[in-house]
Design an enzyme around this catalytic site. Structure first.
Site, PDB file in Angstrom:
ATOM      1  N   GLU A  12       5.197  -4.299 -14.107  1.00  0.00           N
ATOM      2  CA  GLU A  12       6.241  -5.321 -14.112  1.00  0.00           C
ATOM      3  C   GLU A  12       5.918  -6.422 -13.104  1.00  0.00           C
ATOM      4  OE1 GLU A  12      11.152  -5.351 -13.960  1.00  0.00           O
ATOM      5  OE2 GLU A  12      10.028  -3.595 -13.278  1.00  0.00           O
TER       6      GLU A  12
ATOM      7  N   LYS B   5      13.500  -9.303 -19.921  1.00  0.00           N
ATOM      8  CA  LYS B   5      14.121  -8.013 -19.621  1.00  0.00           C
ATOM      9  C   LYS B   5      15.599  -8.052 -19.986  1.00  0.00           C
ATOM     10  CE  LYS B   5      14.091  -4.522 -15.940  1.00  0.00           C
ATOM     11  NZ  LYS B   5      13.607  -4.223 -14.578  1.00  0.00           N
TER      12      LYS B   5
ATOM     13  N   CYS C 258      10.939  -1.043 -17.302  1.00  0.00           N
ATOM     14  CA  CYS C 258      11.441  -0.274 -16.159  1.00  0.00           C
ATOM     15  C   CYS C 258      12.844   0.292 -16.378  1.00  0.00           C
ATOM     16  CB  CYS C 258      11.386  -1.128 -14.899  1.00  0.00           C
ATOM     17  SG  CYS C 258      11.442  -0.148 -13.370  1.00  0.00           S
TER      18      CYS C 258
ATOM     19  N   SER D 255       5.216  12.538  21.668  1.00  0.00           N
ATOM     20  CA  SER D 255       6.047  13.257  22.643  1.00  0.00           C
ATOM     21  C   SER D 255       5.811  14.756  22.657  1.00  0.00           C
ATOM     22  CB  SER D 255       7.525  12.996  22.340  1.00  0.00           C
ATOM     23  OG  SER D 255       7.885  13.621  21.108  1.00  0.00           O
TER      24      SER D 255
END
Length: 695
Positions: free
Chosen positions: A45, A114, A175, A356
């Site tokens: 896309e 789309k 999509c 750490s």
């Protein structure tokens, strides 16, 4: 016989607004498809400009440069004799659309906008594009002059239409249209469309690939057909990682797929399929329904065949099983790929991590080590682009990594920043892990800087704050912790800028953050401490998931030093030690466990629960371990912490998006950051319910 076809889909590592790079990757994918005999090539896309352009979609430059790239594609001899399906933004009647442009031999066959926008979670498509709402309607689109000069066309079809070649019919999805209840493929299949294409920019979330695979298989299991799926891959400029997974399915079976996590910028997936398999499947299962379809698709006829006459010896692909990565493998691979893209595209020379000796920073260190492993593997597999990127990062044209540990020492610096409140145990754990992964490790004592800052404060005010353990108030205790945390942030950036300079090497380092999702949710971190960094690969991951990942690393990477890190209780080590041992425990400070936070976080975001509805759910979920009054206390405590600290999310470090309950304030979890922290009405509702249960 003329019924077997060769199709190509792909995953491309496109980058927002990188028109040169995007063009090259598109061209390479078309070239690979043609070399392997494909007659149809599908791409992701908005691949021409990149999916993540965001508000740059509003700019006319983005539209202009997209057409300029399209012009180059049309002119190239590489795109001849293959139908090319590319994505770009187009303005039609002064409205911007997210479009597929399908062309063949310099002729644009159709432009398909789309129809259904992704406008939830991390997606904001309605901000930039309008959906095409005219069902099976087609209009004329007047091409820009630059395209007319190449194609010789003035107008082309624009709208909801399909492509009809001599031997088959091809329809487009984009999509979100696959994920919605009324997917176009369902309607198109009933009108005889045999091949469905889906061009996506589907981002990664934990275990989302399995859901995606099931949707694609089910798209053709009910009414038959061939489904081609293309997806973006990599980091295209923000918090998201797109995980590829290009695939091909037929009649509910998967027949080909690409990788989910890979450092290859271009990945093409090929499949040879028999159209008669689709026709036979439909003839038995859905013939009556297909005959009753009311409004036919608008067909664009094309004088071109995907098949050839002499295909008797062309073998077709057979169904396969895709063994997807486990959750721990996804955490190992996804953030590592995201970090690699960010590093090579940022122009920096490596990473710096305040290590750490706890779970979170150790998880970040392991992700960087995993990245080094993937880089070395890609180079071993012949990926010249990755090798060039490594050499450019290090400023050495002759460098060749021999093993991940050696590469880690070149691009990864770790630093233990101890104070008088740090224990020897965390010092040793950090040192041991750094040694095993091969990072360039430094040990620093920050006490001088902390005392210097407190000295300035004392000189101004005449007061010297004390920890609670030494008789100080809560305000003093918290301020003293914050000073230590913020000194570490300042030193981290100083070291990131100048540590390579001190070693006579070029470039600077990106500072990595290590705050997990649960800490962000409650605000259990100091604003502008070591959680403030350039990027954070674990900010979208829960504490429990990170522990599972580290357990996997012990076995997969042979990092035995992680065993003691996992066994130790999580601690910030910002308060005085008791007899040399840590007295401050994270879960005690927070008043809630990390396991409880994972449940609460999902209810807050995924189940859309406020305080009252969360209590109503948790009183049943936790009925075997907590009384209703205890559940009420937990819920109230969480929402007080959450609302009191929500302002911290406005400045939190950009993090790799991985969880659907992330509290990321940028665009995923949009909330106020100034709350009435009393929640009086909501908490009264909870109290009333507790009283009702008790009676």
């Amino acid at each position: 016989m003329g019924r077997k076809i060769v199709l190509a889909t792909c995953s491309l590592n496109q980058w927002a607004l990188d028109f040169d790079g995007n063009f090259e990757r598109i061209m390479k994918s078309i070239e690979i498809a043609k070399e392997n005999g494909a007659k149809y090539r599908l791409g992701p896309e908005l691949e021409i400009c990149g999916y993540g352009c965001a508000d740059h979609f509003h700019e006319s430059d983005t539209l202009l440069h997209s057409f300029e790239v399209l012009k180059k594609l049309l002119e190239s001899p590489i795109t001849e004799d293959i139908i090319c399906d590319v994505g770009m933004p187009i303005m039609h009647h002064n409205v911007r659309y997210n479009c597929r442009v399908i062309f063949l031999n310099r002729q644009i066959l159709l432009i398909r906008p789309k129809k259904l926008m992704a406008n939830h979670g991390m997606y904001r498509e309605m901000r930039w594009f309008a959906p095409w709402t005219k069902f099976r309607a087609v209009e004329e689109y007047f091409l820009p002059r630059m395209i007319q000069q190449v194609s010789g066309q003035e107008i082309v079809p624009f709208g909801d239409c399909v492509l009809s070649t001599k031997d088959t019919c091809i329809g487009t999805e984009m999509c979100e249209e696959l994920w919605c209840p009324s997917s176009p493929h369902s309607q198109m299949s009933l009108d005889g469309v045999e091949i469905f294409t889906n061009s996506s920019a589907s981002h990664y979330e934990l275990c989302k690939a399995d859901q995606r695979l099931n949707l694609i298989k089910s798209a053709t299991s009910k009414s038959g057909g061939i489904y081609l799926y293309a997806n973006q891959k990599g980091c295209d400029g923000d918090r998201l990682y797109y995980d590829g997974c290009a695939m091909v399915a037929i009649n509910g079976d998967l027949v080909a797929h690409g990788s989910q996590f890979s450092l290859n910028d271009v990945e093409v997936v090929m499949a040879t399929l028999d159209l008669e398999d689709v026709r036979c499947y439909r003839g038995e299962t859905c013939q009556l329904q297909m005959a009753s379809e009311s409004k036919p698709c608008y067909r664009i006829k094309v004088d071109f065949s995907l098949s050839c006459h002499d295909d008797i010896y062309l073998p077709t692909y057979q169904p396969i099983t895709w063994h997807l990565a486990t959750q721990e493998e996804e955490i190992s691979l996804g953030p590592a790929c995201w970090l690699w893209d960010y590093l090579r595209r940022s122009g920096q020379a490596g990473f710096l991590l305040p290590l750490s000796g706890g779970v979170d920073s150790s998880a970040v260190a392991c992700i960087v080590y995993s990245m080094c492993m993937q880089v070395c593997q890609a180079i071993e597999n012949g990926n010249n682009q990755v090798l060039q990127d490594v050499r450019r990062l290090l400023g050495d044209d002759n460098y060749f990594p021999q093993q991940p540990r050696e590469l880690c020492g070149q691009i990864f610096t770790t630093c233990y920043m101890g104070s008088e409140n740090s224990s020897v145990n965390t010092f040793n754990r950090a040192k041991a892990l750094a040694s095993q992964i091969g990072s360039t490790h430094m040990n620093i004592n920050i006490e001088m800087a902390v005392k210097g800052i407190l000295g300035i404060f004392s000189m101004v005010t005449g007061r010297w704050p004390q920890f609670s353990a030494n008789g100080g108030s809560h305000r003093e205790n918290l301020a003293l912790q914050n000073v230590q945390a913020r000194v570490r942030m300042v030193l981290s950036y100083l070291l990131a800028q100048l540590s390579l300079w001190s070693r006579g090497k070029p470039g600077g380092l990106l500072v990595l953050g290590s705050a997990n999702l649960d800490e962000s949710l409650t605000g259990y971190f100091t604003k502008y401490d070591c959680s403030s960094a350039d990027i954070n690969p674990i900010g979208g991951l829960s504490k429990n998931d990170l522990k599972g990942f580290l357990l996997c690393c012990v076995e997969k990477f042979q990092l035995t030093s992680l065993t003691s890190i996992l066994a130790a209780p999580p601690t910030a080590e910002l308060e005085p030690l008791t007899d040399g041992q840590v007295s401050q425990i994270d879960e005690v400070d927070m008043g809630i466990t990390y396991s409880e936070l994972s449940v609460i976080g999902r209810l807050r975001k995924i189940s859309k629960c406020g305080p009252f509805s969360m209590f109503c759910k948790l009183v049943h979920i936790w009925k075997d371990v907590l009384l209703p009054t205890e559940v009420a206390h937990k819920v109230k405590h969480f929402f007080r912490m959450y609302s009191l600290n929500r302002h911290k999310m406005t400045t939190v470090t950009p993090s790799y998006h991985a969880e659907s309950y992330s509290p990321d304030d940028n665009r995923f979890d949009l909330r106020p950051f100034l709350y009435n922290t009393q929640w009086s009405w909501q908490f009264q509702s909870i109290d009333s319910q507790v009283s009702h249960i008790a009676s």
